[in-house]
Scaffold this motif. Structure first.
Motif, PDB file in Angstrom:
ATOM      1  N   PHE A  63      47.603  12.044   4.254  1.00 29.69           N
ATOM      2  CA  PHE A  63      46.610  13.033   4.621  1.00 29.69           C
ATOM      3  C   PHE A  63      46.818  14.263   3.811  1.00 29.69           C
ATOM      4  CE2 PHE A  63      47.238  11.216   9.004  1.00 29.69           C
ATOM      5  CZ  PHE A  63      46.159  10.952   8.953  1.00 29.69           C
ATOM      6  N   THR A  64      47.124  14.133   2.446  1.00 29.78           N
ATOM      7  CA  THR A  64      47.308  15.161   1.588  1.00 29.78           C
ATOM      8  C   THR A  64      46.155  14.836   0.576  1.00 29.78           C
ATOM      9  OG1 THR A  64      48.883  13.896   0.243  1.00 29.78           O
ATOM     10  CG2 THR A  64      49.743  15.434   1.678  1.00 29.78           C
ATOM     11  N   THR A  65      45.824  15.926  -0.194  1.00 27.51           N
ATOM     12  CA  THR A  65      44.717  15.989  -1.049  1.00 27.51           C
ATOM     13  C   THR A  65      44.894  15.294  -2.251  1.00 27.51           C
ATOM     14  OG1 THR A  65      44.385  18.354  -0.363  1.00 27.51           O
ATOM     15  CG2 THR A  65      43.271  17.598  -2.188  1.00 27.51           C
TER      16      THR A  65
ATOM     17  N   LYS B   8      40.993  13.904  12.649  1.00 32.56           N
ATOM     18  CA  LYS B   8      41.803  12.815  12.486  1.00 32.56           C
ATOM     19  C   LYS B   8      41.093  11.829  13.819  1.00 32.56           C
ATOM     20  CE  LYS B   8      45.938  14.571  11.842  1.00 32.56           C
ATOM     21  NZ  LYS B   8      47.320  14.521  11.637  1.00 32.56           N
ATOM     22  N   SER B  31      39.119   9.566   6.026  1.00 32.94           N
ATOM     23  CA  SER B  31      40.742  10.738   5.758  1.00 32.94           C
ATOM     24  C   SER B  31      40.109  12.077   5.893  1.00 32.94           C
ATOM     25  CB  SER B  31      41.487  10.235   4.504  1.00 32.94           C
ATOM     26  OG  SER B  31      42.718  11.181   4.485  1.00 32.94           O
ATOM     27  N   ASP B  33      42.445  16.206   5.505  1.00 38.12           N
ATOM     28  CA  ASP B  33      43.459  16.517   5.312  1.00 38.12           C
ATOM     29  C   ASP B  33      43.355  18.075   5.928  1.00 38.12           C
ATOM     30  OD1 ASP B  33      42.303  18.287   3.584  1.00 38.12           O
ATOM     31  OD2 ASP B  33      43.186  17.476   1.634  1.00 38.12           O
ATOM     32  N   GLN B  34      44.650  19.064   5.516  1.00 32.83           N
ATOM     33  CA  GLN B  34      44.692  20.104   6.186  1.00 32.83           C
ATOM     34  C   GLN B  34      43.715  21.168   5.745  1.00 32.83           C
ATOM     35  OE1 GLN B  34      47.958  22.280   4.569  1.00 32.83           O
ATOM     36  NE2 GLN B  34      48.145  20.974   2.832  1.00 32.83           N
TER      37      GLN B  34
END
Lengths: 193, 99
Positions: A63-65, B8, B31, B33-34
């Motif tokens: 889940f990281t860029t 998610k 996907s 992300d944060q």
């Protein structure tokens, strides 16, 4: 272990009493010093010890860029910049900030009014991450297809049209947002934040 | 973090992303992300004739800050659960402030 230290690949192999050697080897393999066979290869190597084997473990980077950018390295990519420029080329490198290196790139120019497009060779780009709006992998099978309804034209023809259109669009966005601002909406400035 | 968790749960669903430059892109959410950067697979631009720019592109990583709206499949959203979660988040924030 003492034996190991004395061994050297350049040495002549020592003459051995093979039966005695095998017996010693067998004892070493199955002796008490040998750790018990582990059913879990990660045991003792993973923080916290036991990992339940039946639970699928997500790769920690999922889940990281930058994990998303890793997949694009050495692929032909289509980059849309925040100022609506489209650049296509081979992505060669990236960093944690999302800065990327694109080599052998071309800029795509479009004229919407006449449905014309042109490619301008641009060479190598190092793009600062904050300026990238989107980045996608190009399907090489479709790369040479001309979009339906569009025509390829010379750069000299498309460039001024493209420039005029971009400026007109920018003005339109500004005008729209000025009106919306009067009604209390916060301006978005297109993508140029 | 609430919306990060929420997105998610939507992974592998079909969504439409509308960007601040008016392009709408439909694709499978792969996907998030944060920063709410999102990755879409098998993308299709909604008005293909107007936006040929992405015609040969198969997947897309979109920076969260350029997204205006994300259209979700309503069947995949549990509204009651989401309301509950946001109330809990709000209460937690209030408690934190008071403490």
């Amino acid at each position: 272990m003492e034996n190991m230290n004395k061994l050297n690949v350049n040495d002549q192999p020592p003459m051995l009493d093979w039966e005695a050697h095998l017996r010693a080897q067998q004892q070493q393999d199955h002796g008490p010093t040998e750790p018990p066979q582990q059913s879990n290869p990660y045991e003792g190597r993973v923080l916290g010890g036991a990992v339940p084997r039946d639970v699928p473990q997500l790769p920690p980077q999922a889940f990281t860029t930058s994990a998303q950018l890793l997949e694009l390295v050495d692929k032909k990519v289509n980059v849309c910049l925040r100022d609506d420029k489209f650049i296509q080329g081979v992505m060669r490198s990236y960093d944690n900030y999302g800065n990327i290196v694109v080599k052998d790139s071309i800029e795509k120019l479009y004229c919407h009014a006449q449905k014309l497009f042109a490619d301008v060779p641009r060479g190598m780009f190092i793009i600062r991450g904050e300026n990238i709006a989107m980045i996608g992998e190009i399907d090489l099978d479709k790369d040479d297809d001309i979009p339906a309804g569009w025509t390829r034209a010379d750069v000299e023809v498309v460039f001024p049209l493209h420039k005029a259109e971009s400026e007109a669009r920018k003005e339109e966005v500004e005008r729209k947002e000025a009106n919306l601002a009067k009604l209390g909406f916060v301006p978005e400035h297109g993508m140029e934040f | 973090m609430l919306f990060f968790s929420f997105f998610k749960t939507l992974i592998d669903h079909e969504v439409t992303v509308e960007l601040k430059n008016e392009i709408s892109i439909r694709g499978t959410l792969k996907s998030v992300d944060q920063f709410l950067n999102i990755k879409l697979d098998n993308i299709q631009v909604v008005e293909e004739i107007r936006w040929p720019h992405l015609s040969s592109t198969k997947n897309l990583f979109i920076r969260g800050s350029v997204v205006r709206y994300i259209h979700l499949p309503s069947s995949a959203v549990d509204t009651a659960l989401l309301e509950d979660a946001s109330r809990r988040e709000a209460t937690a924030a209030k408690d934190k402030k008071a403490a």
